[in-house]
Design a protein around this motif. Sequence first.
Motif, PDB file in Angstrom:
ATOM      1  N   VAL A   1      38.014  33.154  30.787  1.00  0.00           N
ATOM      2  CA  VAL A   1      37.558  32.650  29.703  1.00  0.00           C
ATOM      3  C   VAL A   1      36.285  32.494  29.703  1.00  0.00           C
ATOM      4  O   VAL A   1      35.856  31.609  30.633  1.00  0.00           O
ATOM      5  CB  VAL A   1      38.600  31.537  29.077  1.00  0.00           C
ATOM      6  N   ASN A   2      35.912  32.962  28.525  1.00  0.00           N
ATOM      7  CA  ASN A   2      33.897  32.181  28.522  1.00  0.00           C
ATOM      8  C   ASN A   2      33.778  33.250  29.508  1.00  0.00           C
ATOM      9  O   ASN A   2      32.288  32.588  30.039  1.00  0.00           O
ATOM     10  CB  ASN A   2      34.097  30.913  28.052  1.00  0.00           C
ATOM     11  N   LYS A   3      33.485  34.038  29.580  1.00  0.00           N
ATOM     12  CA  LYS A   3      32.804  34.566  31.534  1.00  0.00           C
ATOM     13  C   LYS A   3      32.927  36.112  31.072  1.00  0.00           C
ATOM     14  O   LYS A   3      33.630  36.555  30.601  1.00  0.00           O
ATOM     15  CB  LYS A   3      33.644  35.007  32.613  1.00  0.00           C
ATOM     16  N   SER A   4      31.465  36.786  31.515  1.00  0.00           N
ATOM     17  CA  SER A   4      31.152  37.465  31.163  1.00  0.00           C
ATOM     18  C   SER A   4      31.603  39.178  31.815  1.00  0.00           C
ATOM     19  O   SER A   4      32.363  38.205  32.771  1.00  0.00           O
ATOM     20  CB  SER A   4      29.173  38.181  30.803  1.00  0.00           C
ATOM     21  N   ILE A   5      31.984  40.386  31.266  1.00  0.00           N
ATOM     22  CA  ILE A   5      32.323  41.158  32.452  1.00  0.00           C
ATOM     23  C   ILE A   5      31.476  41.028  33.345  1.00  0.00           C
ATOM     24  O   ILE A   5      32.037  41.181  34.668  1.00  0.00           O
ATOM     25  CB  ILE A   5      32.133  42.675  31.090  1.00  0.00           C
ATOM     26  N   ALA A   6      29.975  40.560  33.482  1.00  0.00           N
ATOM     27  CA  ALA A   6      29.262  41.228  34.427  1.00  0.00           C
ATOM     28  C   ALA A   6      29.979  40.209  36.025  1.00  0.00           C
ATOM     29  O   ALA A   6      30.260  40.204  37.008  1.00  0.00           O
ATOM     30  CB  ALA A   6      27.726  40.963  34.792  1.00  0.00           C
ATOM     31  N   GLU A   7      30.305  38.312  34.800  1.00  0.00           N
ATOM     32  CA  GLU A   7      30.764  37.740  36.320  1.00  0.00           C
ATOM     33  C   GLU A   7      31.859  38.208  36.390  1.00  0.00           C
ATOM     34  O   GLU A   7      31.821  37.160  37.958  1.00  0.00           O
ATOM     35  CB  GLU A   7      30.732  36.171  34.725  1.00  0.00           C
ATOM     36  N   ILE A   8      32.791  38.606  35.907  1.00  0.00           N
ATOM     37  CA  ILE A   8      33.967  38.784  36.191  1.00  0.00           C
ATOM     38  C   ILE A   8      34.149  39.789  37.465  1.00  0.00           C
ATOM     39  O   ILE A   8      34.749  40.014  38.024  1.00  0.00           O
ATOM     40  CB  ILE A   8      35.329  39.384  35.286  1.00  0.00           C
ATOM     41  N   LYS A   9      33.174  41.414  37.266  1.00  0.00           N
ATOM     42  CA  LYS A   9      32.679  41.919  38.591  1.00  0.00           C
ATOM     43  C   LYS A   9      32.574  41.239  39.333  1.00  0.00           C
ATOM     44  O   LYS A   9      33.235  41.154  41.386  1.00  0.00           O
ATOM     45  CB  LYS A   9      32.254  42.832  37.891  1.00  0.00           C
ATOM     46  N   SER A  10      31.908  40.671  39.130  1.00  0.00           N
ATOM     47  CA  SER A  10      31.245  39.377  40.653  1.00  0.00           C
ATOM     48  C   SER A  10      32.355  38.927  41.235  1.00  0.00           C
ATOM     49  O   SER A  10      32.722  38.790  43.128  1.00  0.00           O
ATOM     50  CB  SER A  10      30.233  38.921  40.182  1.00  0.00           C
ATOM     51  N   MET A  11      33.102  37.923  40.337  1.00  0.00           N
ATOM     52  CA  MET A  11      33.925  37.709  40.736  1.00  0.00           C
ATOM     53  C   MET A  11      35.236  38.517  41.343  1.00  0.00           C
ATOM     54  O   MET A  11      35.828  38.083  42.849  1.00  0.00           O
ATOM     55  CB  MET A  11      34.939  36.595  40.008  1.00  0.00           C
ATOM     56  N   LEU A  12      35.918  39.918  41.218  1.00  0.00           N
ATOM     57  CA  LEU A  12      36.549  40.449  41.469  1.00  0.00           C
ATOM     58  C   LEU A  12      35.968  40.836  43.105  1.00  0.00           C
ATOM     59  O   LEU A  12      36.475  40.989  44.183  1.00  0.00           O
ATOM     60  CB  LEU A  12      36.592  42.156  40.859  1.00  0.00           C
ATOM     61  N   LYS A  13      34.403  40.780  43.080  1.00  0.00           N
ATOM     62  CA  LYS A  13      34.048  41.859  43.926  1.00  0.00           C
ATOM     63  C   LYS A  13      34.555  40.990  45.696  1.00  0.00           C
ATOM     64  O   LYS A  13      34.065  40.993  46.581  1.00  0.00           O
ATOM     65  CB  LYS A  13      32.517  42.078  43.540  1.00  0.00           C
ATOM     66  N   GLU A  14      33.638  39.585  45.310  1.00  0.00           N
ATOM     67  CA  GLU A  14      33.723  38.625  45.875  1.00  0.00           C
ATOM     68  C   GLU A  14      35.154  38.387  46.595  1.00  0.00           C
ATOM     69  O   GLU A  14      35.296  38.346  47.489  1.00  0.00           O
ATOM     70  CB  GLU A  14      32.636  37.148  45.687  1.00  0.00           C
TER      71      GLU A  14
END
Length: 77
Positions: free
Chosen positions: A24-37
Amino acid sequence: MNKILLFAGLQEKAGQAEVELNAVNKSIAEIKSMLKESYQMEEIDTSMAAVNEEYANGDFVVKEGDTIAFIPPVSGG
């Protein structure tokens, strides 16, 4: 919480077809970064994203209950 759907090689990396994530309140780019990590998903950088079955760019901000899908590039012969 949000449902994150993973396809093809991303699904294999995570070992599951979907994950629950507080995005919630995260951008797609931030979510990609979280999953990548979290899952060492290098290929997520080139994946398309869809939110609630509509394509979304990296700046799109996710709301409560949104379903996000990541679809890697497809090739074939």
